[in-house]
Write an enzyme that holds these catalytic residues in place. Sequence first.
Site, PDB file in Angstrom:
ATOM      1  N   GLU A  47       0.874  -1.552  -0.381  1.00 38.48           N
ATOM      2  CA  GLU A  47      -0.037   0.030  -0.480  1.00 38.48           C
ATOM      3  C   GLU A  47       0.787   1.237  -0.024  1.00 38.48           C
ATOM      4  O   GLU A  47       1.994   0.954   0.403  1.00 38.48           O
ATOM      5  CB  GLU A  47      -0.734  -0.019   1.342  1.00 38.48           C
ATOM      6  CG  GLU A  47      -1.818  -1.276   0.953  1.00 38.48           C
ATOM      7  CD  GLU A  47      -2.808  -1.418   2.144  1.00 38.48           C
ATOM      8  OE1 GLU A  47      -2.727  -0.319   3.320  1.00 38.48           O
ATOM      9  OE2 GLU A  47      -3.766  -1.949   1.913  1.00 38.48           O
ATOM     10  N   GLU A  92      -1.494  -9.990  -6.468  1.00 38.88           N
ATOM     11  CA  GLU A  92      -1.154 -10.864  -7.686  1.00 38.88           C
ATOM     12  C   GLU A  92      -0.487  -9.841  -8.532  1.00 38.88           C
ATOM     13  O   GLU A  92       0.294 -10.986  -9.327  1.00 38.88           O
ATOM     14  CB  GLU A  92      -3.210 -11.423  -8.095  1.00 38.88           C
ATOM     15  CG  GLU A  92      -3.869 -11.575  -6.875  1.00 38.88           C
ATOM     16  CD  GLU A  92      -4.846 -11.195  -6.540  1.00 38.88           C
ATOM     17  OE1 GLU A  92      -3.637  -9.996  -5.089  1.00 38.88           O
ATOM     18  OE2 GLU A  92      -5.311 -11.039  -5.901  1.00 38.88           O
ATOM     19  N   CYS A 137      -8.983  -9.406  -7.354  1.00 33.15           N
ATOM     20  CA  CYS A 137      -9.804  -8.000  -7.825  1.00 33.15           C
ATOM     21  C   CYS A 137     -10.189  -8.172  -9.204  1.00 33.15           C
ATOM     22  O   CYS A 137      -9.061  -8.966  -9.930  1.00 33.15           O
ATOM     23  CB  CYS A 137      -9.495  -6.542  -7.223  1.00 33.15           C
ATOM     24  SG  CYS A 137      -8.033  -6.237  -8.393  1.00 33.15           S
ATOM     25  N   CYS A 182      -6.662  -7.463 -10.976  1.00 34.32           N
ATOM     26  CA  CYS A 182      -5.556  -8.870 -10.955  1.00 34.32           C
ATOM     27  C   CYS A 182      -6.081  -9.622 -12.009  1.00 34.32           C
ATOM     28  O   CYS A 182      -4.927 -10.321 -12.434  1.00 34.32           O
ATOM     29  CB  CYS A 182      -5.902  -8.714  -9.656  1.00 34.32           C
ATOM     30  SG  CYS A 182      -4.810  -7.955  -8.293  1.00 34.32           S
TER      31      CYS A 182
HETATM   32  N1  THU Z   1      -6.033  -6.974  -2.783  1.00 33.14           N
HETATM   33  C1  THU Z   1      -4.923  -7.603  -3.360  1.00 33.14           C
HETATM   34  O1  THU Z   1      -4.432  -7.506  -2.857  1.00 33.14           O
HETATM   35  N2  THU Z   1      -5.306  -8.883  -3.743  1.00 33.14           N
HETATM   36  C2  THU Z   1      -6.743  -8.765  -4.240  1.00 33.14           C
HETATM   37  O2  THU Z   1      -7.366  -9.454  -5.397  1.00 33.14           O
HETATM   38  C3  THU Z   1      -8.013  -7.840  -3.812  1.00 33.14           C
HETATM   39  C4  THU Z   1      -7.374  -6.523  -2.576  1.00 33.14           C
HETATM   40  C5  THU Z   1      -5.227  -5.891  -1.277  1.00 33.14           C
HETATM   41  C6  THU Z   1      -5.303  -4.114  -1.499  1.00 33.14           C
HETATM   42  C7  THU Z   1      -5.430  -4.036  -0.700  1.00 33.14           C
HETATM   43  O3  THU Z   1      -4.224  -3.373  -0.171  1.00 33.14           O
HETATM   44  C8  THU Z   1      -6.103  -4.329   0.033  1.00 33.14           C
HETATM   45  O4  THU Z   1      -5.857  -5.775  -0.496  1.00 33.14           O
HETATM   46  C9  THU Z   1      -7.505  -4.090   0.408  1.00 33.14           C
HETATM   47  O5  THU Z   1      -8.272  -3.845  -0.161  1.00 33.14           O
END
Ligand code: THU
Length: 136
Positions: free
Chosen positions: A46, A57, A89, A92
């Site tokens: 982040e 991913e 998501c 990804c």
């Molecule tokens: N996040 C991922 O790393 N992968 C996903 O497929 C969904 C979301 C992370 C992004 C963010 O740092 C946290 O999860 C909350 O959304």
Amino acid sequence: MSAETDDLIAQARAAMAKAYAPYSNFLVGAALRFADGTVITGCNVENASYGLSLCAETVAVAKALSRGRRGELVEVAVVSSGDAIVTPCGRCRQVLNELAALGGTDPMVWCSGADEVRALRLSELLPAAFGPDSLA
Ligand code: THU
């Protein structure tokens, strides 16, 4: 589930321990397994400018491509610090599709929750995908 898949999920969990997610406190780990057995992992990263955050991913795929991997992606594991099953998501899914499409595979994506794992093919997660061939 095979021992290899168990190991892949364990490697995703180990990667999740390295997540840098001080804003959401939602830790994610991902692991990619290639045909030659190589595993490449990623965690979410982040940023104080929230919208710049990178998903686990996407980090794993960027690592793989930057190490010269082009396709031969056979399995993906995704885990999170939450209880619910975590599926990639939308962004990804598209990023995973790019790597998979280079080798013409349709990897199984093992989406883990606290108590269960859901197996979904990438093509189920991203039907009618736009990919490298779409630019022909
Ligand atoms: N996040 C991922 O790393 N992968 C996903 O497929 C969904 C979301 C992370 C992004 C963010 O740092 C946290 O999860 C909350 O959304």
